[in-house]
Write an enzyme that holds these catalytic residues in place. Structure first.
Site, short mmCIF file in Angstrom:
data_model
loop_
_atom_site.label_atom_id
_atom_site.label_comp_id
_atom_site.label_asym_id
_atom_site.label_seq_id
_atom_site.Cartn_x
_atom_site.Cartn_y
_atom_site.Cartn_z
N ASP A 36 -52.88 -47.46 -18.23
CA ASP A 36 -53.10 -46.47 -17.18
C ASP A 36 -54.40 -45.76 -17.47
OD1 ASP A 36 -50.96 -45.09 -15.03
OD2 ASP A 36 -52.62 -43.79 -15.60
N TYR A 155 -57.10 -47.82 2.53
CA TYR A 155 -55.89 -48.29 1.87
C TYR A 155 -55.38 -49.57 2.54
CZ TYR A 155 -51.19 -48.03 -0.18
OH TYR A 155 -50.02 -48.31 -0.84
N LYS A 159 -55.14 -53.30 0.91
CA LYS A 159 -53.84 -53.93 0.73
C LYS A 159 -53.73 -55.24 1.52
CE LYS A 159 -52.31 -50.91 -2.15
NZ LYS A 159 -52.19 -51.27 -3.58
N ILE A 188 -41.14 -45.51 -1.11
CA ILE A 188 -40.31 -45.52 -2.31
C ILE A 188 -40.30 -44.10 -2.90
CG2 ILE A 188 -39.93 -46.63 -4.54
CD1 ILE A 188 -39.94 -48.60 -2.19
N THR A 190 -41.02 -42.12 -5.36
CA THR A 190 -41.79 -41.96 -6.59
C THR A 190 -42.14 -40.50 -6.86
OG1 THR A 190 -43.88 -42.25 -5.42
CG2 THR A 190 -42.81 -44.25 -6.29
#
Length: 248
Positions: A36, A155, A159, A188, A190
């Site tokens: 990361d 984005y 993608k 999701i 997160t």
């Protein structure tokens, strides 16, 4: 275990989907290199995996830096002897803005992580997998890789592009034992959704046919299965993990 004896790299593994992917890989027996841009976050995930009985190490990786990809792969080969799996998950986004109002620097920032960073990863990972006799590369795309999202041009463009990259890699290296796939999550849990306005957040569950948002482990477990020999005839594919979002 599905991935016993395998060595896996996860980018963007310090939180969110990357953390879930790393945890799923470890539960299925893989040795995991958690990377990361936030080295402390990556180390924390690796330590938690080790404490739970898995095998993991961690490293700092700014995916916009080609040399750092090469360095991480070299470190994995030195420590573990090989690289069998790469989950190219690191990604960023920006607040929604109409395209005409999009600053050029925001376009470049998203592209540098979400697209260029994947390419730099491939440049390091593919030679290592060829040396190992094969492998699996999975990139995190999105439902935005299948359709447009208002205000999210950089984005969505990135993608879409990574899906094409995985299809191309699958064609180029399929006979050399390398599979390549893209996974497309919907919304999701997160924690990032907490940054959305409350009225938008309340709409998220109903956007999915199952009537709820996804759990991180549901994406992580999909990565683990697709990385295993049970999915040996699946390559060049885009796999939505979307609770029926795209069925609407």
């Amino acid at each position: 275990m599905l991935l016993e004896g395998k060595v896996a790299l996860v980018t963007g593994g310090g939180a969110g989907l990357g953390k879930a992917i790393a945890e799923s890989y470890a539960r299925e027996g893989a040795t995991v290199m958690v990377t990361d841009i936030n080295a402390e976050a990556a180390a924390s995930v690796a330590e938690a995996i080790t404490s739970a009985g898995g095998t993991a190490a961690s490293g700092h990786l700014d995916t916009t830096n080609p040399q750092q990809h090469l360095d991480i792969v070299a470190e994995m080969e030195e420590k573990f002897g090989r690289v069998d799996i790469a989950a190219n998950n690191a990604g960023i986004t920006i607040p929604a803005v109409p395209t005409a109002d999009l600053p050029v620097e925001d376009w470049e920032r998203v592209r540098s992580v979400d697209l260029d960073g994947v390419f730099y990863g491939l440049k390091a990972q593919l030679p290592a997998m060829l040396r190992a006799g094969g492998g699996v590369i999975i990139t995190t795309s999105s439902i935005a890789g299948d359709r447009g999202l208002w205000g999210m041009l950089p984005y969505s463009a990135a993608k879409h592009a990574v899906i094409g990259m995985m299809k191309t890699v699958a064609l180029e290296y399929g006979t050399q034992g390398i599979r390549a796939l893209a996974v497309g999550p919907a919304f999701i849990k997160t924690g990032l959704e907490d940054n959305m306005p409350e009225d938008v957040r309340k709409q998220l569950p109903g956007m999915h046919a199952v009537g709820r948002m996804g759990e991180p482990h549901e994406v992580g477990d999909t990565f683990a299965w697709l990385s295993s020999d049970q999915a040996s005839f699946i390559t060049g594919s885009y796999i939505p993990v979307d609770g029926g979002y795209l069925a609407r």
